[in-house]
Design a protein around this motif. Sequence first.
Motif, mmCIF file in Angstrom:
data_model
loop_
_atom_site.group_PDB
_atom_site.id
_atom_site.type_symbol
_atom_site.label_atom_id
_atom_site.label_comp_id
_atom_site.label_asym_id
_atom_site.label_seq_id
_atom_site.Cartn_x
_atom_site.Cartn_y
_atom_site.Cartn_z
ATOM 1 N N THR A 1 -8.266 -0.641 7.479
ATOM 2 C CA THR A 1 -8.023 0.512 6.620
ATOM 3 C C THR A 1 -6.983 0.197 5.553
ATOM 4 O O THR A 1 -7.155 0.534 4.376
ATOM 5 N N SER B 1 -8.847 -1.167 -3.001
ATOM 6 C CA SER B 1 -9.139 -0.083 -3.946
ATOM 7 C C SER B 1 -8.062 0.002 -5.017
ATOM 8 O O SER B 1 -8.353 0.281 -6.192
ATOM 9 N N GLU C 1 0.864 -1.182 0.000
ATOM 10 C CA GLU C 1 0.000 0.000 0.000
ATOM 11 C C GLU C 1 0.900 1.231 0.000
ATOM 12 O O GLU C 1 1.773 1.388 0.848
ATOM 13 N N GLN D 1 -5.751 8.936 6.939
ATOM 14 C CA GLN D 1 -5.905 8.176 8.169
ATOM 15 C C GLN D 1 -4.647 7.367 8.477
ATOM 16 O O GLN D 1 -4.169 7.347 9.613
ATOM 17 N N SER E 1 -7.589 -0.062 1.510
ATOM 18 C CA SER E 1 -6.812 0.718 0.548
ATOM 19 C C SER E 1 -6.165 -0.195 -0.493
ATOM 20 O O SER E 1 -6.074 0.152 -1.674
ATOM 21 N N ARG F 1 -10.262 7.301 -1.152
ATOM 22 C CA ARG F 1 -8.858 6.888 -1.155
ATOM 23 C C ARG F 1 -7.984 7.930 -0.460
ATOM 24 O O ARG F 1 -7.072 7.605 0.292
ATOM 25 N N TYR G 1 -8.968 10.031 1.823
ATOM 26 C CA TYR G 1 -9.284 10.004 3.250
ATOM 27 C C TYR G 1 -8.575 8.842 3.937
ATOM 28 O O TYR G 1 -8.029 8.991 5.036
ATOM 29 N N SER G 2 -8.554 7.677 3.289
ATOM 30 C CA SER G 2 -7.858 6.522 3.852
ATOM 31 C C SER G 2 -6.354 6.801 3.973
ATOM 32 O O SER G 2 -5.722 6.429 4.966
#
Length: 421
Positions: free
Chosen positions: A199, A206, A41, A286, A203, A280, A282-283
């Motif tokens: 989370t 996505s 990620e 975070q 991600s 995406r 927002y993730s």
Amino acid sequence: MSVIQKIKNIVSGDRPSVSLEDRELLEWLGITPSSRKAVAEVTYYTCLKMLSETIGKLPLKYYRQTERGRIRAAPTEAGILMTVRPNPFMTPTTMWTTVEQNCQHYGNGYIWVRTQFTPSSYGGEYHFLDMWPMQSHCVTPVMDDIGIFGGAGKLYYQYNDPRTGKQYMFRNSEVLHFKTWYSFDGFMGEPVRNILKATVDGSNESQDYMNRLYKQGLTASMAMQYTGDLEDEKVRKLKRKFADMLSGPKNAGKVVPVPMGLTLTPLNMSLTDAQFFELRKYSALQIAGAFGIKPNQINNYEKSSYANSETQQLAFLVDTMSYRLKNYEEEINGKILLPQEIENQNFYKFNEKAILRTDSKTQMENLAKAVNNGIYTANEAREYMDMPAEEGGDQLMVNGNYIPITKIGQQYKGGEGNGNS
């Protein structure tokens, strides 16, 4: 090999351990493994890179606290290892970067400090030979409650070397143990990826979706409508035929003939309507926030300016790295310093100013102000600029018009007295 055969091998001893990478076996046991590692990620990787490289780029200094304040102390064996060459294969930058990466990814980072005791008529002394970072997933802390290893209530570290297969047992004093802040027992830290598993996995999913979309040539899925009833085999052949003709970048804009009675209806899914990119983003924020990484450090410059980015860099040092550096310094000073060094008030400290250097003009102005106001000597300022010391440059200088605040006005009293006499 079938799942049943794998389990038989485990029971019979032909296969002594279960691989956590065996996706088929884990799914058969009801465990749903993540399709991708957390490091895949991009935000997680960026945060890991930022924290690890920051620790690696900060120089470690050795000081002594005196009545006149803090001064640089003469280097020691341990200091040379930590600042010049910890072992024949690594630089200090590599060692500290590796330890911090293990610490953030696994929750704990370890360094084995190899020493040698040399006996003498006065009792002997320890010599530091080298330092080796250990892979965290191969280390198991063991608390000896009943004195199996010769001392009840002592902590040991068991290390299984993945290269040789050998097992080692180290004393607590031989291992530098760095951990994350998230620890309920004070012995072991927890990694961020365990806390943010949902989370990070979301991600990753996505990103997988975007990869599949690119492979399809950014074309939407389609519903195939036909008249009458077809056998399942013929339906599969039709699906495969049109999938090969319509999907993929090479088929973008291609005209496809459709037989009479057959209709292809695109199932449009707008990424904008689904707020895909907003979610995406927002993730990503975070994940970065959980690591203590600021938005501009993950290339989010929506609300950033030059001054704002500089402020975020300072906030990163204060809010995130100050805790990490204090953690490192306390562990190093607690296990590396010899009793005589502690008595002499010696200590190790990272130079955090290395990540706060400004442009050359601002740097020169700040140094000039520090020298003119007696904060730095000229040679100290020259050392900061990596320039050699000059004769006479160790004197503090101040403006001759300055006077102590307690003597303000006294210079006028003398003149008044002479005038009245």
